[in-house]
Design a protein around this motif. Structure first.
Motif, short mmCIF file in Angstrom:
data_model
loop_
_atom_site.label_atom_id
_atom_site.label_comp_id
_atom_site.label_asym_id
_atom_site.label_seq_id
_atom_site.Cartn_x
_atom_site.Cartn_y
_atom_site.Cartn_z
N THR A 284 39.68 39.02 37.96
CA THR A 284 39.23 38.00 38.92
C THR A 284 40.35 37.70 39.90
OG1 THR A 284 37.72 37.01 37.31
CG2 THR A 284 38.36 35.65 39.18
N ILE A 285 40.08 37.86 41.20
CA ILE A 285 41.07 37.62 42.24
C ILE A 285 40.63 36.40 43.05
CG2 ILE A 285 42.22 38.58 44.28
CD1 ILE A 285 41.67 41.38 43.10
N PRO A 286 41.39 35.29 42.95
CA PRO A 286 40.99 34.06 43.62
C PRO A 286 41.09 34.18 45.14
CG PRO A 286 42.62 33.62 41.90
CD PRO A 286 42.60 35.09 42.12
N GLU A 287 40.25 33.43 45.83
CA GLU A 287 40.24 33.42 47.29
C GLU A 287 41.58 32.93 47.83
OE1 GLU A 287 37.50 31.69 50.98
OE2 GLU A 287 36.97 31.25 48.89
N GLY A 288 42.08 33.61 48.87
CA GLY A 288 43.29 33.18 49.55
C GLY A 288 44.58 33.52 48.84
N LYS A 289 44.52 34.30 47.77
CA LYS A 289 45.72 34.67 47.01
C LYS A 289 46.01 36.16 47.17
CE LYS A 289 46.29 30.55 45.25
NZ LYS A 289 47.44 29.71 45.66
N THR A 290 47.23 36.54 46.80
CA THR A 290 47.63 37.95 46.82
C THR A 290 47.74 38.46 45.39
OG1 THR A 290 48.85 37.70 48.90
CG2 THR A 290 49.41 39.60 47.53
N CYS A 291 46.97 39.51 45.10
CA CYS A 291 47.02 40.14 43.78
C CYS A 291 47.54 41.56 43.94
CB CYS A 291 45.64 40.16 43.14
SG CYS A 291 45.60 40.98 41.51
N VAL A 292 48.57 41.89 43.20
CA VAL A 292 49.12 43.25 43.20
C VAL A 292 48.59 44.00 41.98
CG1 VAL A 292 51.20 44.68 43.20
CG2 VAL A 292 51.23 42.46 44.35
N ILE A 293 47.98 45.16 42.22
CA ILE A 293 47.56 46.05 41.13
C ILE A 293 48.72 47.01 40.91
CG2 ILE A 293 45.77 47.59 40.25
CD1 ILE A 293 44.63 44.90 41.17
N LEU A 294 49.43 46.80 39.83
CA LEU A 294 50.67 47.55 39.55
C LEU A 294 50.42 48.55 38.43
CD1 LEU A 294 53.78 47.59 40.25
CD2 LEU A 294 54.07 45.95 38.39
N GLY A 295 51.00 49.74 38.58
CA GLY A 295 50.87 50.73 37.52
C GLY A 295 51.46 52.06 37.96
N GLY A 296 51.69 52.93 37.02
CA GLY A 296 52.27 54.23 37.32
C GLY A 296 51.25 55.17 37.94
N SER A 297 51.72 56.36 38.32
CA SER A 297 50.84 57.38 38.90
C SER A 297 49.78 57.77 37.88
CB SER A 297 51.66 58.61 39.28
OG SER A 297 52.62 58.27 40.26
N LYS B 35 37.88 38.83 55.51
CA LYS B 35 38.22 37.86 54.46
C LYS B 35 39.22 38.44 53.47
CE LYS B 35 34.02 35.00 54.29
NZ LYS B 35 33.03 34.40 53.36
N ILE B 36 39.22 39.77 53.37
CA ILE B 36 40.04 40.46 52.36
C ILE B 36 40.81 41.59 53.04
CG2 ILE B 36 40.00 41.78 50.18
CD1 ILE B 36 37.05 40.57 49.89
N VAL B 37 42.10 41.73 52.70
CA VAL B 37 42.88 42.86 53.19
C VAL B 37 43.37 43.66 51.99
CG1 VAL B 37 44.87 43.63 54.52
CG2 VAL B 37 43.60 41.61 55.26
N LEU B 38 43.08 44.96 52.01
CA LEU B 38 43.55 45.88 50.97
C LEU B 38 44.73 46.68 51.50
CD1 LEU B 38 40.18 47.41 49.64
CD2 LEU B 38 41.40 45.41 48.78
N TYR B 39 45.79 46.75 50.72
CA TYR B 39 46.98 47.52 51.07
C TYR B 39 47.14 48.65 50.05
CZ TYR B 39 48.38 43.26 53.65
OH TYR B 39 48.44 42.16 54.48
N ASP B 40 47.13 49.89 50.54
CA ASP B 40 47.25 51.05 49.65
C ASP B 40 48.69 51.55 49.68
OD1 ASP B 40 46.81 53.24 48.06
OD2 ASP B 40 45.87 54.44 49.63
N GLU B 41 49.45 51.25 48.63
CA GLU B 41 50.85 51.69 48.49
C GLU B 41 51.63 51.45 49.79
OE1 GLU B 41 52.16 52.69 45.72
OE2 GLU B 41 50.65 53.67 44.47
N VAL C 185 43.82 35.04 54.27
CA VAL C 185 43.02 36.11 53.68
C VAL C 185 43.33 36.25 52.19
CG1 VAL C 185 42.75 37.45 55.79
CG2 VAL C 185 44.75 37.84 54.35
N THR C 186 42.43 36.89 51.48
CA THR C 186 42.70 37.33 50.12
C THR C 186 43.28 38.73 50.22
OG1 THR C 186 40.81 36.06 49.32
CG2 THR C 186 41.66 37.79 47.86
N SER C 187 44.43 38.96 49.59
CA SER C 187 45.11 40.25 49.71
C SER C 187 45.15 40.96 48.37
CB SER C 187 46.55 40.06 50.22
OG SER C 187 46.56 39.40 51.46
N VAL C 188 44.86 42.27 48.40
CA VAL C 188 44.97 43.12 47.21
C VAL C 188 45.91 44.25 47.56
CG1 VAL C 188 43.76 44.51 45.49
CG2 VAL C 188 42.59 42.56 46.55
N VAL C 189 47.01 44.37 46.81
CA VAL C 189 48.04 45.36 47.09
C VAL C 189 48.08 46.35 45.93
CG1 VAL C 189 50.48 45.73 47.63
CG2 VAL C 189 49.38 43.57 48.30
N ILE C 190 47.84 47.63 46.23
CA ILE C 190 47.96 48.70 45.24
C ILE C 190 49.40 49.22 45.32
CG2 ILE C 190 47.11 50.97 44.51
CD1 ILE C 190 44.98 48.76 44.38
#
Length: 246
Positions: free
Chosen positions: A23-36, A159-165, A191-196
């Motif tokens: 669950t990713i709350p509105e207006g927050k930045t969530c980083v999806i972290l993990g190896g290759s 509303k949402i920005v996705l950042y790919d690496e 915005v709600t941000s999701v960073v891979i």
């Protein structure tokens, strides 16, 4: 803003996602972290409806994407802005033309004057001077290309920005600049941000929350300080390996 429920995805015999809940709350930045190979990019493609899961739900702004047809998915995708690893700018277009491109494709009702005002406001938001408008991507530094890429991603006011690496292959100074850009966009645009990412330093800099993905499952989720004190052996090893080098 985004809720992932029991998400499963296989390619052939290979299980990539094996029951993701997030669950990713509105207006927050969530980083999806993990190896290759942990499934980060596959998860992101589900968030924007580019892949259909074998099982589970992907709820964006209150609407489950999974049963939707192409026409409605296209409408939902306009809630997203996308910043790619290499900025993915069109080499044959100027900075101005690159940022104006989504408006010309999707906002046919806008006059050229309105487009110009929107492009300039977004470039200014990214701390880019007017002189950059006539330049081509090849004329820009890596950090400036990222800023132009983000200006283009937010020109449709998503509303949402996705950042790919976003920091892959960048030197430390440019990485810091990109981190500042992500934080500024989140603060100014709400915005709600999701960073891979697999960049731990960047993740700890920009994330309100970090989701640690390993072998298709989120094995730790919480604010950065929670990850730092995690007792999960895979998370501990990942962090210790990085902190041991730095």
């Amino acid at each position: 803003m985004i809720q992932i429920v029991n998400l499963h995805k296989m390619f052939g015999e290979h299980k990539v996602l094996t029951g993701i809940n997030l669950t990713i709350p509105e207006g927050k930045t969530c980083v999806i972290l993990g190896g290759s190979g942990s499934g980060k990019t596959v998860l992101m493609k589900h968030m924007i409806g580019l892949l259909k899961p074998d099982e589970g739900q992907v709820i964006v702004d209150g609407e489950d994407l999974v049963p939707l047809g192409d026409a409605r998915l296209e409408q939902i995708r306009r809630k997203f802005g996308m910043v790619f690893q290499a900025a993915a700018l069109f080499d044959s277009m100027t900075v101005y033309e690159n940022v104006a491109f989504p408006l010309r494709e999707h906002r046919k009702e806008l006059s050229e004057e309105q487009i110009r005002a929107l492009v300039r406001s977004k470039l200014e938001l990214m701390s880019l001077p007017p002189s950059v408008e006539a330049k081509f991507p090849a004329d820009l530094s890596g950090g400036m290309r990222k800023r132009v890429g983000l200006a283009r991603a937010v020109v449709m006011e998503p509303k949402i920005v996705l950042y790919d690496e976003p920091t892959t292959g960048l030197d430390p100074i440019t990485t810091d600049s990109v981190d500042e850009m992500i934080l500024a966009a989140q603060a100014r645009l709400k915005v709600t941000s999701v960073v891979i990412s697999h960049d731990i330093a960047s993740a700890f800099n920009v994330g309100d929350y970090i989701a640690f993905l390993s072998k298709g499952l989120i094995i730790e989720f919480g604010p950065p300080e929670q990850l730092r004190s995690s007792e999960h052996p895979i998370v501990k090893n990942f962090l210790q390996t990085w902190f041991g080098k730095n």
